[in-house]
Design an enzyme around this catalytic site. Structure first.
Site, mmCIF file in Angstrom:
data_model
loop_
_atom_site.group_PDB
_atom_site.id
_atom_site.type_symbol
_atom_site.label_atom_id
_atom_site.label_comp_id
_atom_site.label_asym_id
_atom_site.label_seq_id
_atom_site.Cartn_x
_atom_site.Cartn_y
_atom_site.Cartn_z
ATOM 1 N N SER A 255 0.815 -1.215 0.000
ATOM 2 C CA SER A 255 0.000 0.000 0.000
ATOM 3 C C SER A 255 0.847 1.262 0.000
ATOM 4 O O SER A 255 0.406 2.314 -0.488
ATOM 5 C CB SER A 255 -0.934 0.010 1.214
ATOM 6 O OG SER A 255 -0.191 -0.075 2.415
ATOM 7 N N GLY A 284 -1.948 -4.110 1.374
ATOM 8 C CA GLY A 284 -2.032 -5.359 2.139
ATOM 9 C C GLY A 284 -1.092 -6.443 1.689
ATOM 10 O O GLY A 284 -0.976 -7.478 2.365
ATOM 11 N N ASN A 314 3.930 -5.757 5.875
ATOM 12 C CA ASN A 314 2.725 -6.546 6.138
ATOM 13 C C ASN A 314 3.052 -7.974 6.571
ATOM 14 O O ASN A 314 2.250 -8.610 7.259
ATOM 15 C CB ASN A 314 1.820 -6.570 4.896
ATOM 16 C CG ASN A 314 1.215 -5.215 4.614
ATOM 17 O OD1 ASN A 314 0.833 -4.493 5.512
ATOM 18 N ND2 ASN A 314 1.143 -4.849 3.337
ATOM 19 N N ASP A 405 -1.038 8.080 9.852
ATOM 20 C CA ASP A 405 -1.409 6.874 10.602
ATOM 21 C C ASP A 405 -0.187 6.128 11.105
ATOM 22 O O ASP A 405 -0.285 4.985 11.547
ATOM 23 C CB ASP A 405 -2.274 5.947 9.755
ATOM 24 C CG ASP A 405 -1.537 5.422 8.511
ATOM 25 O OD1 ASP A 405 -0.397 5.871 8.254
ATOM 26 O OD2 ASP A 405 -2.103 4.567 7.811
ATOM 27 N N HIS A 408 1.604 5.009 6.652
ATOM 28 C CA HIS A 408 1.516 5.406 5.251
ATOM 29 C C HIS A 408 1.875 6.885 5.082
ATOM 30 O O HIS A 408 1.320 7.730 5.785
ATOM 31 C CB HIS A 408 0.099 5.164 4.709
ATOM 32 C CG HIS A 408 -0.330 3.736 4.779
ATOM 33 N ND1 HIS A 408 -1.015 3.210 5.863
ATOM 34 C CD2 HIS A 408 -0.181 2.724 3.891
ATOM 35 C CE1 HIS A 408 -1.263 1.937 5.641
ATOM 36 N NE2 HIS A 408 -0.764 1.606 4.454
#
Length: 433
Positions: A255, A284, A314, A405, A408
């Protein structure tokens, strides 16, 4: 709950303790035997009566979310729990022990339960178990569980080895069972036990080889768009080839790489569009998902001067994977890229920092991965670059001004990425193939 289901639960529950006296029984149980909570990433509430629902998340995108649980009580015991969730990327039903449990005698056994799936067409479900201090592992049940919808009670038996690794400490476990839901779903669970010598009915991926075994991303929030995005990228590649505008740069990742099409699009247009760059980032994705995409045509027929690869967060974040296992997945990708693009040079980026503080557990795991993959650089086909310091504050903290966040990048973060990478990337673009 209808009479037939009630009878099934009650009869099975009454017989189970007699037949398996050495097993650890979670359900059925008296209401005070376990602490049962339901909720999401912002809030969890305890079930003290027959039903409870967690307050909706405060985040605007999730304010319509719901997570709740109700208990069926018979003869003073909770026979079954009904778990419902809606519009949530993560909801949790947790069963916790009030005192730590020693699960080492069950390490070679099975985690078993009965599951009745009422609704799962737009959701997914995982079963989880604590595996030591700060450690939880899960098994994805989305494929079988969707097939069980409307079929009544199904018995699930998983090897305890699904939740353990070489150095897993099962001596003081406080969460012997949990369900994690995504999207929308409604299920009931009963007859939960950990058996010393049960017979597994379902298998789980081999954690030792999962990162290098090609597979599509099988998550509830990805199933609807992941394969179509792959097809879209194949078409995008075909159009570039047909127009004679071969990409000079190909970005491959998750992502964070996909974000070049979102928060990073202005920076992309300013610096990479002139190179007809191709962004192959899928939210993801773990290493095995990227491997599947590469083996299904995403870079075939291309010959970019540079491939920018960043992947792995991930692997470590979703399943608490060991650094060496994630690094093995990255090495497998480098081999695949070299096989398909033998003339291209790979700029292998360190996994970006995550979490606010330098001692964030997942950031520390990623840093261990980075230490390993730095050794993959050979100065010819593979060049390693760690730009993480440029993304951090002088004290090592990660600012929400760069990653809102704490995972990202926003537009500012993508601008920092581009500027920190530019000198090395330009060298690779100028070098003769």
């Amino acid at each position: 709950m209808n009479h037939r289901v009630h009878a099934l639960i009650l009869c099975t529950a009454l017989a189970a303790p007699l037949a398996h006296a050495q097993d650890l029984h979670v359900l059925p149980a008296t209401p005070d035997a376990w602490r049962i909570t339901v909720g999401h990433w912002e809030a969890q509430v305890e079930l003290t009566g027959e039903a409870v629902a967690a307050p909706a998340p405060q985040a605007e995108y999730a304010r319509s979310g719901y997570a709740g649980v109700s208990a069926h009580v018979g003869q003073g015991r909770r026979d079954a729990l009904a778990f419902e969730w809606r519009n949530l990327w993560q909801s949790l039903l947790r069963v916790e022990s009030r005192t730590p449990l020693d699960l080492r005698p069950y390490a070679a056994g099975t985690l078993e339960f009965d599951l009745d799936v009422t609704e799962l067409a737009r959701g997914g479900i995982r079963v989880k178990l604590a595996c030591g201090p700060g450690c939880e592992r899960s098994v994805n049940l989305i494929e079988p569980a969707r097939g069980w919808a409307g079929q009544g009670w199904q018995h699930v038996s998983l090897p305890m080895s699904c939740f353990a690794r070489e150095r897993t400490d099962l001596s003081a476990i406080t969460m012997p069972f949990a369900l994690e839901g995504t999207g929308d779903g409604r299920v009931s669970v009963a007859n939960v036990r950990i058996a010393r010598a049960g017979k597994p009915g379902l298998a789980c991926p081999d954690y030792r080889t999962e990162s290098v075994t090609p597979s599509m991303l099988n998550e509830a929030w990805a199933i609807d768009w992941w394969k179509p995005r792959h097809e879209q990228k194949l078409e995008e590649k075909r159009q570039l080839l047909a127009a004679g505008t071969l990409p000079e740069i190909v970005f491959i990742g998750d992502s964070i790489t996909q974000g070049w099409e979102k928060d990073g699009r202005i920076v992309w247009q300013q610096h990479f569009a002139k190179h007809h760059a191709l962004a192959l980032g899928f939210g993801g994705d773990r290493t095995e998902n990227v491997l599947w995409r590469l083996q299904h045509g995403e870079i075939d027929g291309l010959s970019p001067k540079a491939v920018v690869l960043m992947i792995g967060t991930n692997n470590t974040g979703h399943r608490a994977e060991a650094p060496a296992t994630t690094a093995a997945g990255i090495k497998r990708l480098l081999d695949e890229i070299h096989q398909r693009l033998p003339q291209s040079r790979v700029l292998l980026l360190a996994i970006f920092p995550r979490g606010e503080r330098p001692d964030d557990a997942q950031r520390l795991i990623n840093e261990q991965v980075n230490q390993i993959i730095a050794g993959y650089a050979d100065g010819r086909n593979v060049h390693f670059l760690n730009i993480n310091a440029a993304l951090l504050q002088p004290d090592g903290t990660l600012s929400k001004d760069v990653m809102p966040d704490l995972l990202h990048p926003n537009e500012r973060g993508y601008d920092i990425w581009q500027r920190a990478m530019a000198p090395t990337l330009q060298q690779l673009l100028r070098a003769p193939q």
